[in-house]
Write a protein that holds these residues in place. Structure first.
Motif, PDB file in Angstrom:
ATOM      1  N   TYR A 126       0.824  -1.210   0.000  1.00  0.00           N
ATOM      2  CA  TYR A 126       0.000   0.000   0.000  1.00  0.00           C
ATOM      3  C   TYR A 126       0.858   1.259   0.000  1.00  0.00           C
ATOM      4  O   TYR A 126       0.481   2.277  -0.597  1.00  0.00           O
ATOM      5  N   SER A 127       2.006   1.205   0.662  1.00  0.00           N
ATOM      6  CA  SER A 127       2.923   2.357   0.633  1.00  0.00           C
ATOM      7  C   SER A 127       3.419   2.589  -0.790  1.00  0.00           C
ATOM      8  O   SER A 127       3.514   3.741  -1.252  1.00  0.00           O
ATOM      9  N   ILE A 128       3.750   1.496  -1.495  1.00  0.00           N
ATOM     10  CA  ILE A 128       4.201   1.609  -2.885  1.00  0.00           C
ATOM     11  C   ILE A 128       3.103   2.204  -3.760  1.00  0.00           C
ATOM     12  O   ILE A 128       3.317   3.150  -4.525  1.00  0.00           O
ATOM     13  N   THR A 129       1.893   1.649  -3.632  1.00  0.00           N
ATOM     14  CA  THR A 129       0.791   2.047  -4.514  1.00  0.00           C
ATOM     15  C   THR A 129       0.375   3.495  -4.278  1.00  0.00           C
ATOM     16  O   THR A 129       0.110   4.245  -5.226  1.00  0.00           O
ATOM     17  N   ALA A 130       0.296   3.903  -3.009  1.00  0.00           N
ATOM     18  CA  ALA A 130      -0.108   5.278  -2.698  1.00  0.00           C
ATOM     19  C   ALA A 130       0.901   6.272  -3.272  1.00  0.00           C
ATOM     20  O   ALA A 130       0.517   7.310  -3.827  1.00  0.00           O
ATOM     21  N   SER A 131       2.197   5.957  -3.156  1.00  0.00           N
ATOM     22  CA  SER A 131       3.211   6.879  -3.685  1.00  0.00           C
ATOM     23  C   SER A 131       3.140   6.952  -5.211  1.00  0.00           C
ATOM     24  O   SER A 131       3.317   8.027  -5.790  1.00  0.00           O
ATOM     25  N   ILE A 132       2.859   5.805  -5.862  1.00  0.00           N
ATOM     26  CA  ILE A 132       2.717   5.802  -7.324  1.00  0.00           C
ATOM     27  C   ILE A 132       1.575   6.710  -7.756  1.00  0.00           C
ATOM     28  O   ILE A 132       1.672   7.450  -8.744  1.00  0.00           O
ATOM     29  N   SER A 133       0.468   6.682  -7.002  1.00  0.00           N
ATOM     30  CA  SER A 133      -0.677   7.534  -7.336  1.00  0.00           C
ATOM     31  C   SER A 133      -0.366   9.005  -7.101  1.00  0.00           C
ATOM     32  O   SER A 133      -0.800   9.876  -7.865  1.00  0.00           O
ATOM     33  N   MET A 134       0.392   9.303  -6.038  1.00  0.00           N
ATOM     34  CA  MET A 134       0.768  10.703  -5.795  1.00  0.00           C
ATOM     35  C   MET A 134       1.692  11.213  -6.907  1.00  0.00           C
ATOM     36  O   MET A 134       1.569  12.353  -7.369  1.00  0.00           O
ATOM     37  N   VAL A 135       2.611  10.355  -7.343  1.00  0.00           N
ATOM     38  CA  VAL A 135       3.484  10.718  -8.467  1.00  0.00           C
ATOM     39  C   VAL A 135       2.656  10.925  -9.735  1.00  0.00           C
ATOM     40  O   VAL A 135       2.898  11.860 -10.512  1.00  0.00           O
ATOM     41  N   ALA A 136       1.645  10.069  -9.936  1.00  0.00           N
ATOM     42  CA  ALA A 136       0.813  10.163 -11.142  1.00  0.00           C
ATOM     43  C   ALA A 136       0.081  11.496 -11.216  1.00  0.00           C
ATOM     44  O   ALA A 136      -0.125  12.037 -12.310  1.00  0.00           O
ATOM     45  N   ILE A 137      -0.322  12.033 -10.075  1.00  0.00           N
ATOM     46  CA  ILE A 137      -0.996  13.340 -10.052  1.00  0.00           C
ATOM     47  C   ILE A 137      -0.053  14.416 -10.580  1.00  0.00           C
ATOM     48  O   ILE A 137      -0.425  15.244 -11.424  1.00  0.00           O
ATOM     49  N   LYS A 138       1.177  14.395 -10.069  1.00  0.00           N
ATOM     50  CA  LYS A 138       2.154  15.397 -10.515  1.00  0.00           C
ATOM     51  C   LYS A 138       2.472  15.226 -11.995  1.00  0.00           C
ATOM     52  O   LYS A 138       2.554  16.216 -12.749  1.00  0.00           O
ATOM     53  N   ARG A 139       2.639  13.973 -12.440  1.00  0.00           N
ATOM     54  CA  ARG A 139       2.964  13.724 -13.847  1.00  0.00           C
ATOM     55  C   ARG A 139       1.801  14.087 -14.761  1.00  0.00           C
ATOM     56  O   ARG A 139       1.994  14.597 -15.866  1.00  0.00           O
ATOM     57  N   SER A 140       0.569  13.826 -14.298  1.00  0.00           N
ATOM     58  CA  SER A 140      -0.612  14.154 -15.095  1.00  0.00           C
ATOM     59  C   SER A 140      -0.667  15.649 -15.385  1.00  0.00           C
ATOM     60  O   SER A 140      -0.938  16.070 -16.529  1.00  0.00           O
ATOM     61  N   ASN A 141      -0.400  16.452 -14.367  1.00  0.00           N
ATOM     62  CA  ASN A 141      -0.408  17.900 -14.565  1.00  0.00           C
ATOM     63  C   ASN A 141       0.736  18.336 -15.480  1.00  0.00           C
ATOM     64  O   ASN A 141       0.582  19.267 -16.293  1.00  0.00           O
TER      65      ASN A 141
END
Length: 468
Positions: A126-141
């Motif tokens: 879950y730590s891995i997955t949550a960080s991937i999603s936070m990175v995805a937000i920054k990359r999406s923008n």
């Protein structure tokens, strides 16, 4: 425990259960929320990739098989909450306690290893997955601003640290019974991002464009080599097994239910509701995700950037994932916290550092019970899982291995063995043979899934540079 005497008779009847503990207030609705929180997690994000490895025939069949097995064995497990009678027997408040009282001996120790290794693994995942999603937000923008071909690489590690800080704060909530609000919020979030994933998949399908799909999934010689096809198939089975992993906390969830109606009946109702809801979302996410992306389906369909626009909706979906996993981490960490704290309290009952609690009032939050040992130990545990997540940030391989480790022993073997003992099923009867066959079949599947996931980790380690 209330003191004996007439003065406390009313207080005991209204505040305490039949085992002398504080009265439980949970219902099948809150238990369903706990189940949805535990089941619809990071596993849903990998299902489009898993179906792409298996194809249109095997993909839906394996999803349905895992759903039915999980539902059946969870109902068997719920009957073992009280022993020897499922309605009037003594409570088994923990999974390990249940195995100890019903099966005893070495099986109890094996269960402990399987359960707690899996729980630790899930919190790391879950730590891995949550960080991937936070990175995805920054990359999406970044992609929205600079174009889809822009180099928008962002490391995961700072976001893992942010997630860890939030978990340290939330881990100070004393026990599982005070987490109902967090589970309900997390369940809403899981509905949200699963729905967004389904909606984006439908929009991509409606928008046209050709994608390659097939009855057997990715094609040997075109998309993958024959050995890659085999290992990916095994790993995808592990991913699907992980998606249904909640047996590790089923007993703790059942322990939140009030005594009447009988806990096993309410838990079965909650299990049917929770597994039905999650299976519906899984089929939609897996099959629609495969239709949208075809054999090129990303390992995580909300962070693999098959979807770029609308960027704000992709962002919302990933925000929902982060909020959900913040809560789900606590659902799976609480049994670990309780194990260590209960053991230390029994061993050093006179230690104020371990046993003394302080009531601290926080503005806008209210009072919170603080214990020094609990605060320090739980913070150290979160630090430990965060560091391991940084060292092994392999989404699909880690999920597949966790699913393989947990599915057979905790979802199949122990529930079926305890049912055979509690129900006094005669050896070599039809029921006995059927349950033994089910356990053997699932063991073979588990070993294949573990092999595929380990191969995936080894392959990724060859090119992986930590903290880069």
């Amino acid at each position: 425990m209330a003191m004996p005497g007439n003065t406390f008779s009313v207080d005991t009847s209204t505040k305490y259960d039949d085992d002398g503990r504080l009265k439980r207030t949970g219902t099948w609705v809150t238990a369903s929320a706990h189940i949805v929180t535990a089941v619809i997690g990071s596993g849903v994000l990998s299902l489009a990739w898993a179906v792409a490895q298996l194809g249109w025939i095997a993909g839906p069949i394996i999803l349905a098989i895992f759903s039915l097995i999980t539902l059946y064995t969870s109902c068997l497990l719920s009957d073992c909450y009280r022993f020897p009678d499922p309605v009037t027997g003594t409570r088994n408040r923990k999974y390990m306690t249940m195995v100890k009282n019903i099966l005893g001996g070495m099986q109890y120790k094996l269960c402990g290893w399987a359960q707690y290794v899996n729980l630790v693994g899930i919190t790391i995942g879950y730590s891995i997955t949550a960080s991937i999603s936070m990175v995805a937000i920054k990359r999406s923008n970044c992609f929205h601003k600079n174009g889809h071909l822009a180099k928008c690489h962002t490391p995961n590690y700072p976001f893992m640290l942010i997630f860890g800080v939030f978990e340290i704060l939330l881990s100070q909530i004393p026990d599982f019974h005070e987490l109902s609000w967090l589970s309900i919020l997390a369940a809403i979030m899981s509905f949200g991002y699963a729905s967004i994933g389904v909606g984006l998949s439908i929009a991509k399908i409606a928008g046209g464009g050709h994608v390659d799909t097939g009855l057997t999934g990715v094609r040997v010689g075109v998309d993958v080599t024959s050995s890659q096809k085999m290992w990916n198939t095994f790993q995808s089975i592990g991913n699907i097994a992980f998606a249904y992993a909640f047996s590790t906390v089923l007993v703790e969830i059942q322990d939140t239910l009030k005594s009447s109606p009988p806990e096993n009946k309410e838990m079965k109702k909650a299990t049917i509701t929770g597994v039905s809801i999650t299976t519906t979302f899984y089929i939609l996410c897996g099959l629609l995700g495969y239709s949208a992306f075809g054999n090129d389906a990303p390992g995580n369909f909300l962070t693999g950037f098959g979807f770029y626009e609308p960027f704000w909706l992709v962002d919302i979906g990933n925000i929902f994932i982060v909020i959900h996993l913040v809560g789900a981490y606590q659902v799976f960490a609480q049994p670990i916290f309780d194990l260590v704290e209960s053991s230390c309290t029994r061993r050093w009952p006179e230690s104020e550092f371990i046993t003394k609690e302080y009531v601290v009032n926080f503005p806008m939050i209210g009072s919170l019970r603080i214990n020094l040992f609990r605060s320090i130990w739980r913070a150290l545990y979160v630090v430990f899982t965060t560091v391991l997540a940084m060292l092994l940030p392999f989404f699909n391989s880690i999920l597949g291995l966790l699913g393989a480790i947990s599915f057979w022993p905790l979802t199949v073997y122990f529930p079926t063995e305890m049912h055979l003992v509690q129900a006094k099923v005669p050896k070599f009867s039809i029921t006995w043979i059927g349950l033994k066959t089910l356990a053997m079949f699932c063991l073979v599947v588990t070993l294949l899934a573990a092999a595929g996931s380990i191969e995936g980790i080894v392959h990724e380690l060859k090119t992986y540079a930590p903290f880069s």
